[in-house]
Design a protein around this motif. Structure first.
Motif, mmCIF file in Angstrom:
data_model
loop_
_atom_site.group_PDB
_atom_site.id
_atom_site.type_symbol
_atom_site.label_atom_id
_atom_site.label_comp_id
_atom_site.label_asym_id
_atom_site.label_seq_id
_atom_site.Cartn_x
_atom_site.Cartn_y
_atom_site.Cartn_z
ATOM 1 N N ALA A 132 96.504 28.048 -15.419
ATOM 2 C CA ALA A 132 95.569 27.046 -15.918
ATOM 3 C C ALA A 132 95.516 26.580 -17.273
ATOM 4 O O ALA A 132 95.959 25.307 -17.296
ATOM 5 C CB ALA A 132 94.406 28.342 -16.542
ATOM 6 N N LEU A 133 96.416 26.714 -17.869
ATOM 7 C CA LEU A 133 97.015 26.585 -19.665
ATOM 8 C C LEU A 133 98.499 25.150 -19.184
ATOM 9 O O LEU A 133 97.908 24.215 -20.083
ATOM 10 C CB LEU A 133 97.778 27.531 -20.547
ATOM 11 N N ARG A 134 98.853 25.912 -18.043
ATOM 12 C CA ARG A 134 100.326 25.007 -17.590
ATOM 13 C C ARG A 134 99.376 23.522 -16.724
ATOM 14 O O ARG A 134 99.870 22.673 -17.136
ATOM 15 C CB ARG A 134 101.453 25.231 -16.693
ATOM 16 N N LYS A 135 98.558 23.339 -16.091
ATOM 17 C CA LYS A 135 98.001 23.062 -15.770
ATOM 18 C C LYS A 135 96.923 21.972 -16.698
ATOM 19 O O LYS A 135 97.397 20.819 -16.843
ATOM 20 C CB LYS A 135 97.055 23.272 -14.214
ATOM 21 N N SER A 136 96.566 22.409 -17.348
ATOM 22 C CA SER A 136 95.466 21.686 -18.241
ATOM 23 C C SER A 136 96.960 20.902 -19.311
ATOM 24 O O SER A 136 96.781 19.163 -19.613
ATOM 25 C CB SER A 136 95.133 21.958 -19.560
ATOM 26 N N LEU A 137 98.076 21.300 -19.763
ATOM 27 C CA LEU A 137 98.732 20.782 -20.794
ATOM 28 C C LEU A 137 100.034 19.927 -19.990
ATOM 29 O O LEU A 137 100.378 18.602 -20.405
ATOM 30 C CB LEU A 137 99.690 21.296 -20.661
ATOM 31 N N ASN A 138 100.126 19.530 -18.785
ATOM 32 C CA ASN A 138 100.050 18.909 -17.495
ATOM 33 C C ASN A 138 99.649 17.756 -17.153
ATOM 34 O O ASN A 138 99.727 16.402 -17.022
ATOM 35 C CB ASN A 138 100.847 19.303 -16.003
ATOM 36 N N ILE A 139 98.130 17.935 -16.928
ATOM 37 C CA ILE A 139 97.343 17.248 -17.305
ATOM 38 C C ILE A 139 97.856 16.154 -18.554
ATOM 39 O O ILE A 139 97.648 14.530 -18.953
ATOM 40 C CB ILE A 139 96.343 17.191 -17.327
ATOM 41 N N ILE A 140 97.635 16.810 -19.827
ATOM 42 C CA ILE A 140 97.568 16.249 -21.043
ATOM 43 C C ILE A 140 98.672 15.201 -21.160
ATOM 44 O O ILE A 140 98.910 14.041 -21.993
ATOM 45 C CB ILE A 140 97.193 16.896 -22.664
ATOM 46 N N ALA A 141 99.599 15.641 -20.865
ATOM 47 C CA ALA A 141 101.183 15.079 -20.427
ATOM 48 C C ALA A 141 101.844 13.927 -20.216
ATOM 49 O O ALA A 141 102.401 13.372 -19.932
ATOM 50 C CB ALA A 141 102.387 16.132 -20.027
ATOM 51 N N GLY A 142 100.320 13.794 -19.052
ATOM 52 C CA GLY A 142 100.376 12.882 -18.057
ATOM 53 C C GLY A 142 100.084 11.730 -18.397
ATOM 54 O O GLY A 142 99.758 11.639 -18.907
ATOM 55 N N SER A 143 101.066 10.375 -17.822
ATOM 56 C CA SER A 143 99.677 8.461 -18.833
ATOM 57 C C SER A 143 99.399 8.410 -17.942
ATOM 58 O O SER A 143 98.607 7.612 -18.975
ATOM 59 C CB SER A 143 101.213 8.125 -17.311
ATOM 60 N N SER A 144 98.949 9.234 -17.119
ATOM 61 C CA SER A 144 96.887 8.561 -17.174
ATOM 62 C C SER A 144 96.025 9.104 -18.337
ATOM 63 O O SER A 144 95.178 8.606 -18.304
ATOM 64 C CB SER A 144 96.427 9.562 -15.398
ATOM 65 N N PHE A 145 96.803 10.507 -18.220
ATOM 66 C CA PHE A 145 95.756 10.740 -19.840
ATOM 67 C C PHE A 145 95.787 9.791 -21.008
ATOM 68 O O PHE A 145 94.615 9.731 -21.552
ATOM 69 C CB PHE A 145 96.304 12.379 -20.198
ATOM 70 N N ALA A 146 96.969 9.174 -21.060
ATOM 71 C CA ALA A 146 97.509 8.126 -22.493
ATOM 72 C C ALA A 146 96.974 7.053 -22.139
ATOM 73 O O ALA A 146 96.346 7.132 -22.863
ATOM 74 C CB ALA A 146 99.137 8.461 -22.460
ATOM 75 N N ASP A 147 96.495 7.292 -21.037
ATOM 76 C CA ASP A 147 95.781 5.909 -20.804
ATOM 77 C C ASP A 147 94.839 5.871 -20.974
ATOM 78 O O ASP A 147 93.775 4.986 -21.511
ATOM 79 C CB ASP A 147 96.116 5.067 -18.955
ATOM 80 N N ALA A 148 93.765 6.844 -21.063
ATOM 81 C CA ALA A 148 92.424 7.304 -21.251
ATOM 82 C C ALA A 148 92.307 7.555 -22.869
ATOM 83 O O ALA A 148 91.295 6.699 -23.073
ATOM 84 C CB ALA A 148 92.671 8.550 -20.136
ATOM 85 N N PHE A 149 93.826 8.353 -23.541
ATOM 86 C CA PHE A 149 93.399 8.743 -24.657
ATOM 87 C C PHE A 149 93.473 6.845 -25.527
ATOM 88 O O PHE A 149 92.532 6.657 -26.098
ATOM 89 C CB PHE A 149 94.458 9.526 -24.813
ATOM 90 N N ARG A 150 93.829 5.139 -24.678
ATOM 91 C CA ARG A 150 94.337 4.756 -25.577
ATOM 92 C C ARG A 150 93.255 3.846 -25.601
ATOM 93 O O ARG A 150 92.404 3.100 -26.081
ATOM 94 C CB ARG A 150 95.394 4.500 -24.959
ATOM 95 N N ASN A 151 92.577 3.656 -24.448
ATOM 96 C CA ASN A 151 91.189 3.246 -23.563
ATOM 97 C C ASN A 151 89.120 3.894 -24.411
ATOM 98 O O ASN A 151 88.627 3.055 -23.707
ATOM 99 C CB ASN A 151 91.302 3.048 -22.573
ATOM 100 N N ALA A 152 89.887 5.291 -24.768
ATOM 101 C CA ALA A 152 88.723 5.672 -24.903
ATOM 102 C C ALA A 152 88.153 5.163 -26.032
ATOM 103 O O ALA A 152 88.250 4.778 -27.446
ATOM 104 C CB ALA A 152 88.877 7.595 -25.550
#
Length: 152
Positions: A132-152
């Motif tokens: 579960a930790l690796r899955k969560s960290l892979n989401i955070i490391a992804g470009s979709s998360f970075a885009d969502a963070f920048r646009n939040a």
């Protein structure tokens, strides 16, 4: 509770993650020590092995690193003969990163040690929590998360 009783990691996700990452890196480094590699170097060798002859830019993107940090991490691997930079066949301005035969042997040697470190982590933290930790960290490391963070 006073402010002296609280670490910044108690209120900042980034600080907590970096603190945990430093500790985990130290633990993995200890297990990998007989190979002469740090976990950062092993991870990079493993990604190069998986990627074949990726360009520096592609490798940096996969590792979520900027090119200068990648270059810094590659220097000792190049110096020790584990990795080489070769010009792209179609565009000589593009450099590709290749594992040498010596690098492939070093990656294989370190893989056995890494497996031991990984087993220790999963025994200590739990298999399901580790997944579960690796899955969560892979989401955070992804470009979709970075885009969502920048646009939040």
């Amino acid at each position: 509770m006073t402010k002296q009783d609280i670490g910044v990691w108690d209120v900042c996700t980034n600080s907590a993650l970096r603190r945990a990452s430093r500790q985990l890196s130290q633990l993995y480094d200890d297990v990998l020590a007989p190979s002469g590699l740090k976990i950062t170097q092993f991870s990079l060798l493993s990604q190069i092995w998986r990627s074949g002859d990726a360009s520096l830019k592609t490798l940096a993107d996969l590792m979520v690193m900027d090119l200068s940090a990648l270059g810094h991490t590659l220097k000792p691997l190049i110096r020790d003969g584990y990795v080489e930079l070769v010009p792209d066949r179609n565009d000589r301005r593009v450099k590709r990163v290749e594992l040498t035969p010596l690098g492939a042997r070093k990656q294989e040697e370190a893989l056995a040690l890494w497996t031991e470190a990984q087993t220790r982590f999963e025994k200590s933290y739990g298999k399901a929590q580790s997944d579960a930790l690796r899955k969560s960290l892979n989401i955070i490391a992804g470009s979709s998360f970075a885009d969502a963070f920048r646009n939040a």
